[in-house]
Write an enzyme that holds these catalytic residues in place. Structure first.
Site, PDB file in Angstrom:
ATOM      1  N   ASN A  90      -7.618   2.076   9.857  1.00  0.00           N
ATOM      2  CA  ASN A  90      -6.052   1.976  10.471  1.00  0.00           C
ATOM      3  C   ASN A  90      -6.514   2.843  11.882  1.00  0.00           C
ATOM      4  OD1 ASN A  90      -5.429   2.750   8.085  1.00  0.00           O
ATOM      5  ND2 ASN A  90      -4.272   4.841   8.134  1.00  0.00           N
ATOM      6  N   HIS A 133      -2.115  11.303   0.693  1.00  0.00           N
ATOM      7  CA  HIS A 133      -2.464  10.683   2.037  1.00  0.00           C
ATOM      8  C   HIS A 133      -1.587  11.740   2.185  1.00  0.00           C
ATOM      9  CE1 HIS A 133      -1.084   7.455   4.733  1.00  0.00           C
ATOM     10  NE2 HIS A 133      -0.734   8.590   5.558  1.00  0.00           N
ATOM     11  N   ARG A 136       0.608  -0.936   0.536  1.00  0.00           N
ATOM     12  CA  ARG A 136       0.379  -0.239   0.037  1.00  0.00           C
ATOM     13  C   ARG A 136       1.056   0.649   0.502  1.00  0.00           C
ATOM     14  NH1 ARG A 136      -2.207   3.203   4.514  1.00  0.00           N
ATOM     15  NH2 ARG A 136      -4.060   4.378   3.758  1.00  0.00           N
ATOM     16  N   GLU A 165      -3.863   0.393   8.709  1.00  0.00           N
ATOM     17  CA  GLU A 165      -2.025   0.573   8.948  1.00  0.00           C
ATOM     18  C   GLU A 165      -2.539   0.018   9.940  1.00  0.00           C
ATOM     19  OE1 GLU A 165      -1.192   4.380   9.242  1.00  0.00           O
ATOM     20  OE2 GLU A 165      -2.034   4.550   6.589  1.00  0.00           O
ATOM     21  N   GLU A 186      -7.528   8.548   6.223  1.00  0.00           N
ATOM     22  CA  GLU A 186      -7.382   9.236   7.041  1.00  0.00           C
ATOM     23  C   GLU A 186      -7.752  11.023   7.151  1.00  0.00           C
ATOM     24  OE1 GLU A 186      -4.250   9.392   9.821  1.00  0.00           O
ATOM     25  OE2 GLU A 186      -4.705   7.222  10.572  1.00  0.00           O
ATOM     26  N   TYR A 214      -4.639   2.220  15.671  1.00  0.00           N
ATOM     27  CA  TYR A 214      -3.613   3.007  16.890  1.00  0.00           C
ATOM     28  C   TYR A 214      -4.153   2.852  18.120  1.00  0.00           C
ATOM     29  CZ  TYR A 214      -0.375   4.235  12.568  1.00  0.00           C
ATOM     30  OH  TYR A 214      -0.332   3.391  11.596  1.00  0.00           O
TER      31      TYR A 214
HETATM   32  C1  GBH Z   1      -1.519   7.647  11.292  1.00  0.00           C
HETATM   33  O1  GBH Z   1      -2.360   8.601  11.706  1.00  0.00           O
HETATM   34  C2  GBH Z   1      -0.805   7.767   9.483  1.00  0.00           C
HETATM   35  O2  GBH Z   1      -2.107   7.397   7.786  1.00  0.00           O
HETATM   36  C3  GBH Z   1       0.866   7.432   8.678  1.00  0.00           C
HETATM   37  O3  GBH Z   1       0.589   8.108   7.897  1.00  0.00           O
HETATM   38  C4  GBH Z   1       1.147   7.917  10.097  1.00  0.00           C
HETATM   39  O4  GBH Z   1       2.580   7.854   9.810  1.00  0.00           O
HETATM   40  C5  GBH Z   1       1.278   6.840  10.479  1.00  0.00           C
HETATM   41  O5  GBH Z   1      -0.350   6.897  11.553  1.00  0.00           O
HETATM   42  C6  GBH Z   1       1.654   6.969  12.590  1.00  0.00           C
HETATM   43  O6  GBH Z   1       0.953   8.157  13.617  1.00  0.00           O
HETATM   44  O7  GBH Z   1      -2.470  10.345  21.571  1.00  0.00           O
HETATM   45  O8  GBH Z   1      -3.236   8.336  21.892  1.00  0.00           O
HETATM   46  O9  GBH Z   1      -5.031  10.410  21.212  1.00  0.00           O
HETATM   47  C7  GBH Z   1      -2.278   8.117  13.058  1.00  0.00           C
HETATM   48  C8  GBH Z   1      -3.362   8.779  12.915  1.00  0.00           C
HETATM   49  C9  GBH Z   1      -4.586   9.704  14.809  1.00  0.00           C
HETATM   50  C10 GBH Z   1      -3.437   7.575  15.415  1.00  0.00           C
HETATM   51  C11 GBH Z   1      -3.877  10.966  16.361  1.00  0.00           C
HETATM   52  C12 GBH Z   1      -3.183   8.792  16.549  1.00  0.00           C
HETATM   53  C13 GBH Z   1      -3.871   9.939  18.323  1.00  0.00           C
HETATM   54  C14 GBH Z   1      -3.956   9.167  19.379  1.00  0.00           C
HETATM   55  N1  GBH Z   1      -3.737   8.881  14.552  1.00  0.00           N
HETATM   56  N2  GBH Z   1      -4.284   9.362  17.300  1.00  0.00           N
HETATM   57  S1  GBH Z   1      -3.124   9.986  21.627  1.00  0.00           S
END
Ligand code: GBH
Length: 449
Positions: free
Chosen positions: A299, A127, A83, A355, A172, A301
């Site tokens: 995605n 992106h 991707r 992701e 996103e 996290y």
């Molecule tokens: C992605 O965004 C992107 O698509 C990518 O480009 C990037 O490199 C990757 O993630 C890593 O960052 O502070 O605990 O509230 C991530 C989007 C939005 C994920 C905010 C974490 C906050 C977590 N992020 N979110 S917190």
């Protein structure tokens, strides 16, 4: 690592597929080459204080010049799919007018090399690297940006549609709108809630208009990628329940309700109206936005617990004292299972994890090798969480690790490393980390089942 690969993939279907992901501005470099013009990230990164250490993507991982060997490395990992995103200002400088052939040829070569190695290309059209000229004309808060995006999508499809099946419009939109136009921590660095909400609508409209064009051209594997987690109320106090509802509304339902059901959620419209903002919806917009999706990219996290704050409009995150990554994000694999089950119940779409991954404080040995057991544990627990969602009935088709290699981590610059592959930023040499070797084994064992 004690858990065997077979344990990790136990709940996954036999045809589940595996990939690694990147994005253009984070890896390519070649910022001023072959006709590419600046994007909002080239501009934003130059703003004092915007990015840690004043870093930018001029060179990044120099993927623009190392692409053939990077493709060989991708194939060597044994993944099914790669991707990546297309840099809009590389293929359509300035964001309008004809295609820039040299820029587009880069992606043609990339796609051809991937296909020759049996790796499926998974294209993301946007992106975050909006051509600067379009921001100068108002950016995503302006309706015209959506029209420009749809035109750009057709131009990329005209060039690559004969060899690429899978098309994602946006990565996103929450980040583009909220981090870029409300919080101002991403490009273009504006701080205006109304502009952010207008951006949400125009990002969705851009997606919908592009989706229509791609559908008309025969694309049958079309999607959008959203970032989200589950929002849990801290207690059953109605103020906490309301806080979680609001957080979920602005992160999840404001995107998925129009995309899937063709209307914005009424409670979210009320919340934003209370802040003096109305969505700039015109007749026909929602029918474009709800063009059927073949796949939803997620995605993931982290997930959060919320309680009501002094001002109910601003839910407060309550840290759960869980282990965190180098980003300070809490590690919540169980949230991924609940999220996927919830999305299955509410929206009934096939899902691909586009992701998932983590930054940790990697330490390289003299050979550049990183024994990243923490990253292996993170990824394996999240793959297992996907398996658990599958066993609960969710339709999850594949998983992309973020990221193929260390890269420009937006406002954090190069200090935060998400790669399965280490990049030495002095020599630009790539070295597979322990997590890359482990991921290759997982894929191989899953295939053998
Ligand atoms: C992605 O965004 C992107 O698509 C990518 O480009 C990037 O490199 C990757 O993630 C890593 O960052 O502070 O605990 O509230 C991530 C989007 C939005 C994920 C905010 C974490 C906050 C977590 N992020 N979110 S917190």
């Amino acid at each position: 690592q004690e858990a065997t690969s077979a344990d990790v993939t136990a709940g996954l279907p036999a045809d589940f597929f595996w990939g690694v992901a990147t994005s253009a501005y984070q890896i390519e470099g070649g910022a001023a080459e072959d006709g590419r013009t600046p994007s909002i990230w080239d501009t934003f990164a130059r703003r004092p204080g915007a990015v840690v250490n004043g870093e930018h993507g001029d060179l990044a991982c120099d993927h623009y010049h190392r692409m053939p060997s990077d493709v060989a490395m991708i194939a060597d990992l044994g993944v099914d799919s790669y991707r990546f995103s297309i840099s809009w200002p590389r293929v359509q400088p300035g964001g309008s007018g004809p295609v820039n052939r040299i820029g587009m040829d880069f992606y043609k070569r990339l796609v051809d090399l991937l296909l020759a190695k049996g790796v499926q290309p998974w294209i993301t059209l946007y992106h975050w690297d909006l051509p600067q000229e379009l921001e100068d004309a108002g950016g995503w808060p302006e309706r015209d940006t959506a029209l420009r995006f749809a035109e750009y999508a057709t131009l990329v499809h005209d060039a690559l549609g004969d060899r690429v099946d899978t098309w994602t419009t946006l990565n996103e939109p929450w980040c583009s709108a909220m981090l870029g136009y409300d919080q101002g921590v991403h490009a273009p660095g504006r701080k205006n809630f109304g502009a952010a909400m207008h951006s949400v609508h125009h990002l969705l409209l851009g997606h919908g208009l592009a989706a229509r064009e791609l559908r008309a051209r025969g694309v049958s594997d079309l999607g959008i990628t959203l970032n989200m987690g589950v929002a849990t109320p801290f207690s059953d106090d109605p103020r906490d329940v309301d806080a979680a509802r609001r957080a979920d509304g602005l992160a999840t339902r404001i995107y998925l309700d129009p995309l899937v059901h063709g209307h914005y959620p009424a409670d979210v419209l009320e919340d934003i109206a209370a802040r003096g903002v109305t969505m700039p919806v015109r007749d026909g917009d929602l029918s474009a936005i709800s063009t059927p999706l073949d796949v939803l990219g997620i995605n993931y996290y982290s997930s959060h617990t919320f309680r009501g704050g002094a001002d109910p409009a601003f839910p407060v995150v309550v840290p759960q004292s869980l282990p965190v990554t180098a980003m300070g994000w809490e590690i919540v694999p169980s949230g991924l299972t609940s999220l996927l089950v919830r999305l299955h119940e509410d929206y009934h779409l096939p899902i691909v994890i586009t992701e998932n991954g983590a930054a940790f404080d990697d330490v390289a040995d003299a050979d550049g090798f990183v024994s990243d057991d923490d990253r292996v544990a993170f990824i394996s627990s999240h793959i297992a969480a996907v398996g658990a969602a599958c066993e609960a009935g969710a339709d999850i088709r594949g998983y992309f690790a973020w990221s193929l290699m260390d890269n420009f981590e937006w406002a954090y610059g190069y200090a935060k490393r998400f790669g399965l592959v280490r990049v030495d930023y002095d020599t630009l040499e790539r070295t597979l980390k322990q997590s890359a070797l482990w991921y290759r084994d997982v894929i191989q064992e899953h295939r053998g089942r």
